[in-house]
Design a protein around this motif. Structure first.
Motif, mmCIF file in Angstrom:
data_model
loop_
_atom_site.group_PDB
_atom_site.id
_atom_site.type_symbol
_atom_site.label_atom_id
_atom_site.label_comp_id
_atom_site.label_asym_id
_atom_site.label_seq_id
_atom_site.Cartn_x
_atom_site.Cartn_y
_atom_site.Cartn_z
ATOM 1 N N MET A 1 0.840 -1.199 0.000
ATOM 2 C CA MET A 1 0.000 0.000 0.000
ATOM 3 C C MET A 1 0.878 1.252 0.000
ATOM 4 O O MET A 1 0.572 2.217 -0.673
ATOM 5 N N LYS A 3 3.857 1.597 -1.223
ATOM 6 C CA LYS A 3 4.426 1.793 -2.557
ATOM 7 C C LYS A 3 3.396 2.450 -3.468
ATOM 8 O O LYS A 3 3.719 3.336 -4.260
ATOM 9 N N ILE A 4 2.174 1.980 -3.364
ATOM 10 C CA ILE A 4 1.101 2.493 -4.226
ATOM 11 C C ILE A 4 0.874 3.973 -3.934
ATOM 12 O O ILE A 4 0.717 4.781 -4.850
ATOM 13 N N LEU A 7 3.530 5.975 -5.380
ATOM 14 C CA LEU A 7 3.322 6.000 -6.839
ATOM 15 C C LEU A 7 2.278 7.045 -7.218
ATOM 16 O O LEU A 7 2.468 7.834 -8.144
ATOM 17 N N ILE A 8 1.168 7.038 -6.472
ATOM 18 C CA ILE A 8 0.074 7.974 -6.762
ATOM 19 C C ILE A 8 0.566 9.410 -6.563
ATOM 20 O O ILE A 8 0.303 10.294 -7.381
ATOM 21 N N LEU A 10 3.631 10.528 -6.700
ATOM 22 C CA LEU A 10 4.551 10.840 -7.803
ATOM 23 C C LEU A 10 3.775 11.196 -9.064
ATOM 24 O O LEU A 10 4.113 12.144 -9.777
ATOM 25 N N MET A 11 2.742 10.407 -9.300
ATOM 26 C CA MET A 11 1.914 10.624 -10.484
ATOM 27 C C MET A 11 1.277 12.014 -10.433
ATOM 28 O O MET A 11 1.277 12.744 -11.430
ATOM 29 N N LEU A 12 0.768 12.383 -9.248
ATOM 30 C CA LEU A 12 0.136 13.696 -9.099
ATOM 31 C C LEU A 12 1.142 14.804 -9.345
ATOM 32 O O LEU A 12 0.855 15.779 -10.041
ATOM 33 N N LEU A 14 3.805 14.669 -11.098
ATOM 34 C CA LEU A 14 4.125 14.661 -12.524
ATOM 35 C C LEU A 14 3.036 15.374 -13.320
ATOM 36 O O LEU A 14 3.307 16.164 -14.219
ATOM 37 N N MET A 15 1.784 15.083 -12.947
ATOM 38 C CA MET A 15 0.645 15.683 -13.649
ATOM 39 C C MET A 15 0.646 17.195 -13.464
ATOM 40 O O MET A 15 0.447 17.953 -14.418
ATOM 41 N N VAL A 18 3.440 18.695 -15.455
ATOM 42 C CA VAL A 18 3.078 18.751 -16.877
ATOM 43 C C VAL A 18 2.096 19.890 -17.124
ATOM 44 O O VAL A 18 2.228 20.660 -18.084
ATOM 45 N N GLN A 19 1.155 20.020 -16.212
ATOM 46 C CA GLN A 19 0.130 21.060 -16.333
ATOM 47 C C GLN A 19 0.783 22.448 -16.386
ATOM 48 O O GLN A 19 0.480 23.254 -17.257
ATOM 49 N N TRP A 22 3.163 23.186 -19.604
ATOM 50 C CA TRP A 22 2.492 23.558 -20.840
ATOM 51 C C TRP A 22 1.561 24.771 -20.686
ATOM 52 O O TRP A 22 1.031 25.278 -21.649
ATOM 53 N N GLU B 20 -7.329 -1.959 -1.784
ATOM 54 C CA GLU B 20 -6.283 -1.224 -2.505
ATOM 55 C C GLU B 20 -6.702 -0.986 -3.948
ATOM 56 O O GLU B 20 -6.632 0.131 -4.459
ATOM 57 N N ILE B 24 -7.422 2.633 -5.593
ATOM 58 C CA ILE B 24 -6.617 3.102 -6.732
ATOM 59 C C ILE B 24 -7.511 3.355 -7.935
ATOM 60 O O ILE B 24 -7.349 4.345 -8.646
ATOM 61 N N GLN B 179 -1.660 21.648 -26.964
ATOM 62 C CA GLN B 179 -1.074 21.356 -25.654
ATOM 63 C C GLN B 179 -1.914 20.332 -24.905
ATOM 64 O O GLN B 179 -1.393 19.423 -24.271
ATOM 65 N N LYS B 183 -0.878 16.956 -23.347
ATOM 66 C CA LYS B 183 -1.090 16.687 -21.918
ATOM 67 C C LYS B 183 -1.928 15.426 -21.733
ATOM 68 O O LYS B 183 -1.599 14.556 -20.928
ATOM 69 N N PHE B 186 0.014 12.473 -22.438
ATOM 70 C CA PHE B 186 0.933 12.207 -21.326
ATOM 71 C C PHE B 186 0.170 11.626 -20.130
ATOM 72 O O PHE B 186 0.604 10.647 -19.517
ATOM 73 N N TYR B 187 -0.985 12.258 -19.821
ATOM 74 C CA TYR B 187 -1.783 11.758 -18.682
ATOM 75 C C TYR B 187 -2.225 10.316 -18.919
ATOM 76 O O TYR B 187 -2.179 9.490 -18.014
ATOM 77 N N GLU B 190 0.614 8.094 -18.503
ATOM 78 C CA GLU B 190 0.926 8.015 -17.072
ATOM 79 C C GLU B 190 -0.097 7.129 -16.345
ATOM 80 O O GLU B 190 0.275 6.250 -15.568
#
Lengths: 321, 519
Positions: A1, A3-4, A7-8, A10-12, A14-15, A18-19, A22, B20, B24, B179, B183, B186-187, B190
């Motif tokens: 859990m 790790k997940i 991960l989430i 990190l993903m946020l 990254l998002m 990116v947002q 650009w 989980e 998720i 863009q 995006k 990419f999303y 991801e």
């Protein structure tokens, strides 16, 4: 859990990254100290880069209105639109022999909008300031270089964008004054390119073919200089050992200098002109400068040893003086 | 309690994996929805800006038409309309300055604002001068036209700038869409990667759980299947693997324990079955003996019936013989009757040896009449133990056998000796019937002995086997029957049975026993 969750997260991140990455070019504009308008036909990058550098340095906002090909009416109308928009200052080039641009500048003056001319001057237009080379001197400088290159004996072709451009005319006048003193140097042909690529290629080729005795060229403007080298680099003309002196600096011109297509180029300090123009307007609006001022900037003779990289870096990066 | 907290059950762990996955999935869905809403909002905003610009242009056209009308007619209502429309136009431009369409767009809108301001100033000048038209008629119209022309120049400049703005906004929208595509791509990549990572992670988790749970279940299933193919005592215990789940470990332990108990029970059942089998064999044996006894009883009954009839008949004949004064016949009939009565009364009873000997005496008398001098009967009796109880009719069949099979065919010098001997040393009684008949070969003797021991009795012969069986039953295997024979010379049948000591002089008698022994 765990790790997940990492991960989430990190993903946020990254998002969001990116947002924002650009999103930056689409930002909302903000009101700046002064609204200036730079109206010009296509000129070298240096002038534009100088203005941009000055904007950055002084917090001013200079709108650029460019034209692909020079058109006097269009230039004058663009100046008038700037007047209707009630800008704080207008920067433009004095490439005109008719009254259209002069009237537009007078209209601006009437509305108490300062007008500054760069690159070429119209002394009778009522402009507030001129910043640029002394084109007569620059032409004479070119004449001296060509005289030296041809050892005082040559059949010369002059290629200019338009003889109605004041600066072109001044450069040619300066050039002719020097040539006049050398008895074996003769201007055989004068060609107007109108800064049009097709026209330059077609007419230059025809001229060189029709007049095989031509062995020297003087090119009076940067845009034509960019285009002419391509014709001269052709094998048929290379063998004729045509000595050429041009105006301005660019990747192409530097390349032709290195290849020996051009002997020399008269380079203006375009970046400095743009930068100083904005600076002067700001000073004028703040009461630190007087109307009617003329600021001449030196020209440089660029040969094969020209430090192009330094020039390029300064011209394109917006580095301040 | 702590241990219980630490070791979570299979259900808890599977629920954890499920939770989980659900969390998720929900997060992913929320992100997708968020992305969609964000995109929708920005797109909506861009569309609104486009509409605002278009509306401004439409509004500008209306204003310019009204300016023309007002310049011609000077109608106050038209001017009011112009004023209202200009207010609206300013608001629209203000709105456009807030658009996120880049620095250039902002600057152009600012220029447009100033142009519009210049335009409205021109309109104001026309309006202001229209009042003068009434009082200063000469030349005023020309001034108004001049102002009007100025407004038209600005108007035209604005129209050309509008096209530029429209293009910029479209370009900005295109840029934004481009863009957004990047995006979104990419999303999506991801999200896809996250989903893949999560699925791989969950799969690993499930595999781990499966290793702990499903593997033991498979082992149990394989063993359970093996039960169908093997006998239960051959079934092996399920091996406990090290990384097996605690609950599955317990299940395996219970299974192994169950197999152990079943195997133990099978062993017990097998032992019981074996004992029962032995008991059944024993019971069968007993049943056989009881059947033989029953048949013996039946035979005896049958024999009783016939003797009764004969007995009555004999009595009638005896009375007749008495009336006819036939004494010898009377004697024969008496003996016969006596023999029959004994048979009738004492079948299946025990009698004293003396009584047995007495009945044999009657029988012998009858046979002496029958055979005359051909056969001599001798009695060598040791009466010391004649009070001993023996089964009835054990002696008479032996004498009858001796006559039938031994000396029956002999014409002269036949002899049958009936002998009783008390063996005090071994406390047993011996009864012998010896004849000097034709005897038996070794083979026949072996056969007779075997038949006797195997209790083979065909029913027609109440012979040795019957006597042997009855003695065995009566004396509880302590009795025996011995047969000895010399072919062409003699046969001796000897009954041996236990006798309790009665007197001291038996020692002396015993000394003669071996001497008189027929063997």
């Amino acid at each position: 859990m765990k790790k997940i969750v990492i991960l989430i997260v990190l993903m946020l991140f990254l998002m969001v990254g990116v947002q924002f990455y650009w999103e930056s070019p689409m930002e909302q504009g903000k009101p700046l100290a002064y609204r200036f308008t730079f109206v010009c036909p296509s000129v070298g990058k240096g002038l534009t880069a100088g203005i941009a550098a000055a904007d950055k340095a002084f917090g001013t906002d200079t709108k650029r209105t460019e034209f692909e090909n020079f058109n006097e009416e269009e230039l004058a109308y663009a100046v008038l639109k700037a007047v209707y928009a009630n800008v704080d200052g207008i920067i433009t080039v004095g490439r005109s022999t008719s009254d259209t641009l002069t009237e537009a500048i007078e209209q601006a003056e009437k509305e108490e909008i300062p007008v500054i001319l760069v690159d070429s001057d119209l002394p009778d237009s009522g402009r507030d300031c001129y910043i640029g080379a002394d084109n007569q001197d620059a032409g004479a400088q070119a004449g001296r270089v060509l005289l030296e290159a041809t050892e005082g004996q040559a059949h010369i072709a002059v290629i200019t964008s338009s003889l109605s451009d004041a600066n072109q005319k001044e450069r040619l006048d300066g050039f002719l004054k020097v040539i006049k003193e050398a008895p074996h140097m003769k201007v055989d042909q004068v060609l107007e390119s109108q800064s049009d690529g097709m026209r330059v290629r077609k007419n230059a080729q025809r001229m060189l073919d029709e007049y095989p005795e031509l062995d020297a060229i003087f090119c009076t403007d940067e845009i034509t200089s960019d285009l002419l080298g391509e014709v001269l680099a052709e094998e048929a003309y290379q063998s004729r050992d045509i000595r050429t002196v041009c105006f301005g600096m660019s990747e192409q011109i530097y390349g032709y200098l290195q290849d020996g297509v051009y002997d020399a180029s008269i380079v203006q300090q375009s970046f400095e002109q743009g930068y100083r123009a904005v600076e002067w307007l700001r000073q004028y609006l703040n009461g630190q400068a007087e109307s009617g001022e003329i600021i001449h900037m030196e020209t440089v003779v660029a040969g094969q040893d020209f430090d192009f990289e330094s020039w390029k870096q300064r011209s394109e990066s917006g580095e301040t003086l | 309690m702590k241990k219980r907290d630490r070791v979570s059950s299979i259900k808890d762990r599977l629920m954890g994996v499920m939770t989980e996955t659900v969390v998720i999935s929900l997060l992913t869905v929320l992100l997708c929805v968020g992305m969609y809403l964000m995109t929708y909002t920005v797109y909506g905003s861009s569309t609104k800006q486009m509409m605002t610009l278009k509306n401004f242009y439409a509004n500008l056209e209306i204003v310019n038409r009204d300016v023309y009308t007002y310049t011609l007619e000077g109608d106050e209502a038209v001017y009011d309309r112009i004023t209202a429309a200009c207010m609206e136009g300013r608001g629209m431009l203000r709105e456009l300055t807030e658009a996120k369409a880049g620095v250039q767009f902002y600057r152009d809108v600012r220029d447009m604002q100033e142009m519009f301001y210049s335009y409205t100033l021109g309109i104001d000048k026309i309006y202001d001068h229209s009042y003068l038209c009434d009082s200063l008629a000469i030349g005023s119209k020309g001034v108004i036209n001049k102002y009007y022309n100025q407004t038209q120049k600005v108007y035209n400049a604005m129209v050309s700038e509008f096209q530029k703005l429209d293009g910029q906004l479209l370009e900005a929208l295109d840029k934004w869409q481009s863009q957004q595509k990047k995006k979104n791509f990419f999303y999506l990549v991801e999200l896809f990667l996250v989903v893949v990572v999560v699925l791989v992670h969950q799969r690993r988790g499930l595999r781990k759980e499966a290793g702990k749970v499903i593997r033991p279940v498979q082992l149990l299933t394989e063993h359970a299947r093996a039960i169908g193919h093997k006998s239960l005592e051959q079934v092996e215990y399920v091996e406990q693997e090290p990384d097996v789940d605690e609950e599955m470990r317990l299940l395996i332990a219970v299974y192994n324990s169950m197999i152990g108990r079943i195997q133990a029970q099978i062993l017990t059942i097998q032992e019981n079955a074996s004992a029962k089998e032995r008991l059944q064999v024993q019971e069968l044996e007993n049943l056989k003996i009881r059947n033989m006894l029953k048949e013996s009883e039946m035979k005896a009954l049958q024999m009783q019936i016939n003797p009764h009839f004969l007995f009555n008949t004999l009595n009638m004949i005896s009375q007749t013989a008495f009336l006819e004064h036939a004494d010898q016949t009377i004697q024969l009939l008496d003996n016969t009757a006596k023999l029959l009565r004994y048979t009738l009364d004492n079948t299946d009873k025990s009698v004293t040896l003396a009584k047995e000997v007495e009945i044999v005496g009657s029988y012998v008398e009858l046979q002496e009449y029958r055979f005359g001098d051909r056969i001599q009967f001798e009695f060598e009796l040791d009466e010391e133990f004649h009070r001993v109880q023996v089964p009835s009719m054990i002696l008479q069949p032996l004498v009858e056998n001796a006559l039938t099979h031994g000396v029956g065919m002999k014409i002269k010098d036949a002899r049958v000796v009936i002998r009783t001997i008390y063996d005090s040393v071994n406390s047993r009684g011996i009864v012998e019937v010896e004849d000097n008949g034709e005897g038996m070969t070794e083979e026949k003797l072996f056969l007779v002995r075997a038949e006797m021991k195997k209790n083979q009795w065909n029913g027609k012969k109440i012979g040795l086997a019957n006597i042997y069986m009855r003695l065995q039953i009566f004396f509880g295997n302590a009795a025996d029957v011995e047969i000895s024979s010399v072919p062409g010379e003699a046969t001796c049948v000897r009954l041996l049975f236990p006798v309790e000591k009665e007197s001291e002089n038996k020692e002396e008698v015993s000394g003669d026993v071996s001497d008189n022994y027929c063997g």
